[in-house]
Scaffold this motif. Structure first.
Motif, PDB file in Angstrom:
ATOM      1  N   CYS B  75      36.686  42.021  39.785  1.00 10.67           N
ATOM      2  CA  CYS B  75      36.846  41.195  38.499  1.00 10.67           C
ATOM      3  C   CYS B  75      35.173  40.949  37.942  1.00 10.67           C
ATOM      4  N   ALA B  76      34.481  40.289  38.561  1.00  9.34           N
ATOM      5  CA  ALA B  76      33.068  39.804  38.065  1.00  9.34           C
ATOM      6  C   ALA B  76      32.210  41.055  37.611  1.00  9.34           C
ATOM      7  N   LEU B  77      31.951  42.026  38.513  1.00  5.68           N
ATOM      8  CA  LEU B  77      31.050  43.105  37.917  1.00  5.68           C
ATOM      9  C   LEU B  77      31.856  43.667  36.876  1.00  5.68           C
ATOM     10  N   PRO B  78      32.846  44.234  37.033  1.00  7.13           N
ATOM     11  CA  PRO B  78      33.691  45.265  36.051  1.00  7.13           C
ATOM     12  C   PRO B  78      33.378  44.321  34.504  1.00  7.13           C
ATOM     13  N   THR B  79      33.567  43.043  34.517  1.00  3.09           N
ATOM     14  CA  THR B  79      33.478  42.127  33.268  1.00  3.09           C
ATOM     15  C   THR B  79      32.176  42.210  32.749  1.00  3.09           C
ATOM     16  N   VAL B  80      31.170  42.059  33.672  1.00  6.38           N
ATOM     17  CA  VAL B  80      29.749  42.179  33.357  1.00  6.38           C
ATOM     18  C   VAL B  80      29.475  43.398  32.718  1.00  6.38           C
ATOM     19  N   SER B  81      29.924  44.699  33.228  1.00  4.00           N
ATOM     20  CA  SER B  81      29.765  45.682  32.780  1.00  4.00           C
ATOM     21  C   SER B  81      30.423  46.042  31.373  1.00  4.00           C
ATOM     22  N   ALA B  82      31.473  45.596  31.191  1.00  4.86           N
ATOM     23  CA  ALA B  82      32.261  45.767  29.919  1.00  4.86           C
ATOM     24  C   ALA B  82      31.623  45.061  28.818  1.00  4.86           C
ATOM     25  N   ILE B  83      30.941  43.853  29.099  1.00  8.29           N
ATOM     26  CA  ILE B  83      30.066  43.263  28.258  1.00  8.29           C
ATOM     27  C   ILE B  83      28.885  43.941  27.936  1.00  8.29           C
ATOM     28  N   TYR B  84      28.212  44.340  28.915  1.00  6.72           N
ATOM     29  CA  TYR B  84      26.910  45.044  29.059  1.00  6.72           C
ATOM     30  C   TYR B  84      27.081  46.281  28.009  1.00  6.72           C
ATOM     31  N   ASN B  85      27.995  47.039  28.186  1.00  2.00           N
ATOM     32  CA  ASN B  85      28.214  48.538  27.426  1.00  2.00           C
ATOM     33  C   ASN B  85      28.821  48.080  25.958  1.00  2.00           C
ATOM     34  N   VAL B  86      29.663  47.092  25.871  1.00  2.00           N
ATOM     35  CA  VAL B  86      30.004  46.719  24.204  1.00  2.00           C
ATOM     36  C   VAL B  86      28.789  46.191  23.563  1.00  2.00           C
ATOM     37  N   ARG B  87      27.973  45.621  24.302  1.00  4.48           N
ATOM     38  CA  ARG B  87      27.008  44.878  23.405  1.00  4.48           C
ATOM     39  C   ARG B  87      25.817  45.386  23.472  1.00  4.48           C
ATOM     40  N   TYR B  88      25.580  46.710  24.151  1.00  3.67           N
ATOM     41  CA  TYR B  88      24.462  47.364  24.300  1.00  3.67           C
ATOM     42  C   TYR B  88      23.588  47.600  22.917  1.00  3.67           C
ATOM     43  N   PRO B  89      22.372  47.361  22.746  1.00  5.46           N
ATOM     44  CA  PRO B  89      21.719  47.454  21.620  1.00  5.46           C
ATOM     45  C   PRO B  89      21.306  49.048  21.317  1.00  5.46           C
TER      46      PRO B  89
END
Lengths: 163, 187
Positions: B75-89
């Protein structure tokens, strides 16, 4: 022990060969999506089965770290889902369900054989019929979720829906 | 219920809330793919580190089924990863991308330190914060590379370009994956 690893390794190689034979390179993304979706589902389902004492797996990968059947949940079932997705793409719901029933029956037979002849799996409060029902539900579910993630795969197939 | 259980129970709804809050509606599919790819990585690496006695999780959910931490890996790490990828500049300058890539594992490692020190959720056996930082940096980068390959993201891409490409894909004019797949499907 050798029989167990030959059984598991042989099953995985057979599935891999079938996928390579069936799969075109251009559908790599679709296959990845189905594989990962099924892994995510089976991880949770496999953990629940062990947690509630429904099944035990005396011989397994990562024997200290986990009690669930990592090889089946991580590789075998996702590969079955990929094969299923490749076969049912663009087909009608009825044909999809028929294929799912065939795949579930094959999986249940494989699981029963494993329980009968190897020590890879022991049914505590479980039976091969439950395996059949579970796979019958999980295969269409995994493909449905994968189609939601990559919508063009469904659109390309539905343009010329096969019977 | 002790503090460890409270933390574990809080992570699940908190992750859902973060996903809803930080992932735009039109990019939910991209986030979903990031989640399942990170689960794939976290599952196998989580098992390896526990099997090698590098880390242990004395308090966890599914205590009978696994010695790994399902809350963190599922749950936690996949959530962080999703946010990381979607918000990546992706279109940002190099220093911005480098700072972004370094910030995520830094925040994760900073959050992990009190958990490892003051709770029984995590115990370092032959592990340290530096290894946490490195491993999280590596898996986030791996997940982003996969995400880029999957959605054909490039530095020059923009929302408009992506929308155009999707439109072309769905009408089957680019002779790309859809057409190839369609040919096989028909065969």
């Amino acid at each position: 022990m050798l029989t167990e690893w030959l059984w598991m390794g042989g099953s995985f190689l057979l599935l891999l060969m079938l996928i390579i034979r069936q799969a075109p390179f251009g559908r790599l993304r679709e296959m990845w999506t189905v594989l990962l979706t099924m892994q995510g589902i089976k991880w949770l389902v496999g953990a629940l089965k062990v947690e509630f004492g429904l099944e035990a797996f005396p011989v397994r990968l990562f024997p200290y770290a986990t009690h669930q059947d990592f090889a089946t949940d991580f590789a075998i079932c996702p590969c079955i889902a990929v094969l299923y997705a490749l076969l049912v793409r663009g087909r009608t719901m009825r044909v999809r369900l028929l294929h799912a029933a065939c795949f579930a029956a094959a999986y249940a037979l494989w699981s029963w054989t494993m329980t009968r002849w190897t020590t890879l799996q022991v049914h505590l409060r479980w039976s091969s019929w439950f395996d059949f029902a579970l796979v019958l539900v999980l295969l269409p579910l995994a493909v449905r979720i994968a189609e939601w993630i990559v919508p063009e795969t469904r659109q390309a197939g539905s343009a010329e829906t096969r019977p | 219920m002790n503090m460890e259980r409270w933390i574990e129970c809080a992570v699940w709804p908190l992750s859902m809330a973060l996903l809803v809050w930080l992932v735009p509606r039109h990019r939910r599919r991209e986030a979903a793919l990031s989640v399942i790819f990170m689960q794939f990585l976290a599952w196998i690496f989580g098992l390896i580190v526990v099997e090698l006695h590098l880390l242990s999780y004395p308090v966890r959910i599914f205590t009978e089924a696994t010695r790994t931490n399902l809350t963190f890996e599922y749950c936690a790490l996949p959530t962080v990863s999703a946010i990381y990828n979607v918000r990546y500049p992706a279109k940002g300058r190099f220093w911005l991308r480098a700072a972004y890539a370094a910030a995520f594992p830094t925040v994760l490692a900073a959050a992990e330190w009190p958990i490892a020190t003051y709770t029984d959720l995590l115990e370092y056996e032959r592990w340290n914060l530096g290894m946490t930082w490195l491993s999280e940096f590596a898996v986030l980068q791996a997940c982003y590379r996969f995400y880029k390959w999957f959605f054909r993201v490039s530095a020059s891409s923009s929302k408009t370009a992506r929308a155009k490409r999707m439109a072309v894909d769905t009408t089957g004019q680019n002779g790309g994956e859809c057409q190839a797949a369609g040919e096989v499907g028909d065969g």
